[in-house]
Design a protein around this motif. Sequence first.
Motif, PDB file in Angstrom:
ATOM      1  N   CYS A  36     -58.722  27.505  25.053  1.00  0.00           N
ATOM      2  CA  CYS A  36     -59.578  27.588  23.861  1.00  0.00           C
ATOM      3  C   CYS A  36     -61.039  27.752  24.272  1.00  0.00           C
ATOM      4  O   CYS A  36     -61.773  28.546  23.689  1.00  0.00           O
ATOM      5  N   TRP A  39     -61.625  31.248  25.348  1.00  0.00           N
ATOM      6  CA  TRP A  39     -61.792  32.151  24.211  1.00  0.00           C
ATOM      7  C   TRP A  39     -63.199  32.009  23.632  1.00  0.00           C
ATOM      8  O   TRP A  39     -63.855  33.001  23.315  1.00  0.00           O
ATOM      9  N   HIS A  42     -65.543  33.917  25.698  1.00  0.00           N
ATOM     10  CA  HIS A  42     -65.398  35.355  25.388  1.00  0.00           C
ATOM     11  C   HIS A  42     -66.209  35.706  24.144  1.00  0.00           C
ATOM     12  O   HIS A  42     -66.919  36.712  24.119  1.00  0.00           O
ATOM     13  N   HIS A  87     -56.095  33.886  20.082  1.00  0.00           N
ATOM     14  CA  HIS A  87     -56.900  34.671  21.019  1.00  0.00           C
ATOM     15  C   HIS A  87     -57.237  36.066  20.485  1.00  0.00           C
ATOM     16  O   HIS A  87     -56.940  37.085  21.106  1.00  0.00           O
ATOM     17  N   GLY A 117     -59.304  34.901  26.802  1.00  0.00           N
ATOM     18  CA  GLY A 117     -59.083  33.491  27.093  1.00  0.00           C
ATOM     19  C   GLY A 117     -57.797  33.230  27.843  1.00  0.00           C
ATOM     20  O   GLY A 117     -57.575  32.147  28.366  1.00  0.00           O
TER      21      GLY A 117
END
Length: 143
Positions: A36, A39, A42, A87, A117
């Motif tokens: 998590c 992500w 990202h 994701h 992620g």
Amino acid sequence: MKKTSFAVALIAALTAAPAFAAPSGTMYKDPHCGCCDAWAKHMQDNGFKIDSKIDAQMSQTKDKLGVPGSLRSCHTAKIGNYLFEGHVPADLVIKVLRDKPAIAGLAVPGMPLGSPGMEGPTRQPYQVLTFDRQGRTTVYAQR
């Protein structure tokens, strides 16, 4: 107005439009999940400000937010008026926020390898799905 004048005016208007400003959002995640955070990074690398909320009661949070059971993944983000489950790639989040489709959000069910992620040495194809408040889904993108 001549066609060329209209085309020139249209090009000028489009190029003068402000760039997309990615809003901030909140990601709800289980306290034991590491992907998590990957992500969220990202998303931050793509201009988003993501506030991470540790939530030991993720099932209840997802119920309250309206995430269909069949689409659930490890984290849920609320960005703008939309939910992003799992994701979901940042470029598709930006597209939804720009286009404002009549959906509740996007989901990448499960945790497919190669999704944001979940990067690693292998990659599996996956679908990004739309969902609405009634739980109906459609394929939004193939990755």
